[in-house]
Design an enzyme around this catalytic site. Structure first.
Site, PDB file in Angstrom:
ATOM      1  NE  ARG A 130      -3.446   2.297   2.555  1.00  0.00           N
ATOM      2  CZ  ARG A 130      -4.348   2.302   3.844  1.00  0.00           C
ATOM      3  NH1 ARG A 130      -4.367   1.485   4.629  1.00  0.00           N
ATOM      4  NH2 ARG A 130      -5.444   3.217   3.729  1.00  0.00           N
ATOM      5  CD  GLU A 207      19.322   2.126   0.903  1.00  0.00           C
ATOM      6  OE1 GLU A 207      19.987   2.018  -0.411  1.00  0.00           O
ATOM      7  OE2 GLU A 207      19.292   3.064   1.426  1.00  0.00           O
TER       8      GLU A 207
END
Length: 240
Positions: A130, A207
């Site tokens: 989400r 990342e």
């Protein structure tokens, strides 16, 4: 103020107060939540599933009768209400992955005489559960892609092996991407929710936005030149 930390929708405990019957203070307090960020209902003497959140209020049944959380607490004589719980990745089935995923596509051009690599355009798609803030997530993706360009083509320290010093130890010599190095970038997100990853269905978007970029650029350079380079950054002398 009502605050809670959910373990899982099926395991959470919920507040024992029913809108419309707050003439006495509840002796026991528990929570129940419905799959998202909202308290589904508050009940002590009725069915919890009959109560639903609606614009900051609890609404009972289909008739639309309800109260704000503030009014519920005021009539119950409660200055506030809090519930806490714990959750961790170990609470889920070990066979289920909670990682985010991404795919990066890069188009590059390589000068056959000088060995210079230029990024022409880049696109990335991510599945991170989400997306709570689309604008912030898109900015994070673009920033990670810019960092990936630097990792692939520019950023790298040079060591003087005579004394072990870093030759390009300051930003005057250490190359990072600037406007001229950044082409047309765009990113999209798969519209999914993963309730097994955590209670609100989100995953990390950090990342993952950078790690696939050097690989995509390296593959594009290989496709253009036939040279498979595994050291970063990709320096022009490696392509000549």
């Amino acid at each position: 103020m009502i605050g809670f930390s959910q373990r899982r929708a099926s395991q959470a405990e919920l507040v024992l107060v029913e809108a419309g019957d707050l003439t006495r203070k509840p002796e026991k307090v528990s929570w129940e939540v419905a799959g998202s960020l909202y308290v589904v209902g508050v009940t002590a003497w009725g069915a919890v599933h009959a109560v639903r959140p609606e614009e900051g209020e609890t609404v009972v049944g289909s008739g639309g009768n309800g109260d704000s959380y503030r009014e519920i607490l005021r009539r119950a004589g409660l200055p506030g209400l809090e519930a806490t719980a714990t959750w961790g990745p170990g609470d889920t089935d070990e066979r289920i992955s909670s990682y985010g995923y991404g795919a990066v596509f890069a188009e590059v051009s390589v000068d056959p005489l000088l060995g210079l690599v230029r990024i022409r355009r880049m696109f990335a798609a991510y599945d991170v559960g989400r997306v709570v803030s689309p604008k912030l997530a898109h900015s994070q993706a673009i920033g990670g892609m810019v960092g990936g360009i630097g990792m692939a083509l520019l950023e790298g320290t040079v060591t003087d092996h005579r004394d072990g010093r870093i030759v390009n130890a300051v930003l005057a010599d250490y190359l990072v991407p600037v406007n001229a190095d950044v082409p047309e970038l765009d990113a999209a997100f798969i519209d999914t929710e993963d309730p097994l990853a955590d209670p609100i269905g989100v995953k990390g978007l950090g990342e993952i936005t950078i790690v696939g970029v050097p690989a995509a650029i390296g593959n594009a350079v290989f496709n253009a030149t036939g040279k498979r380079l595994t050291d970063l950054p990709i320096r022009l002398e490696a392509l000549l």
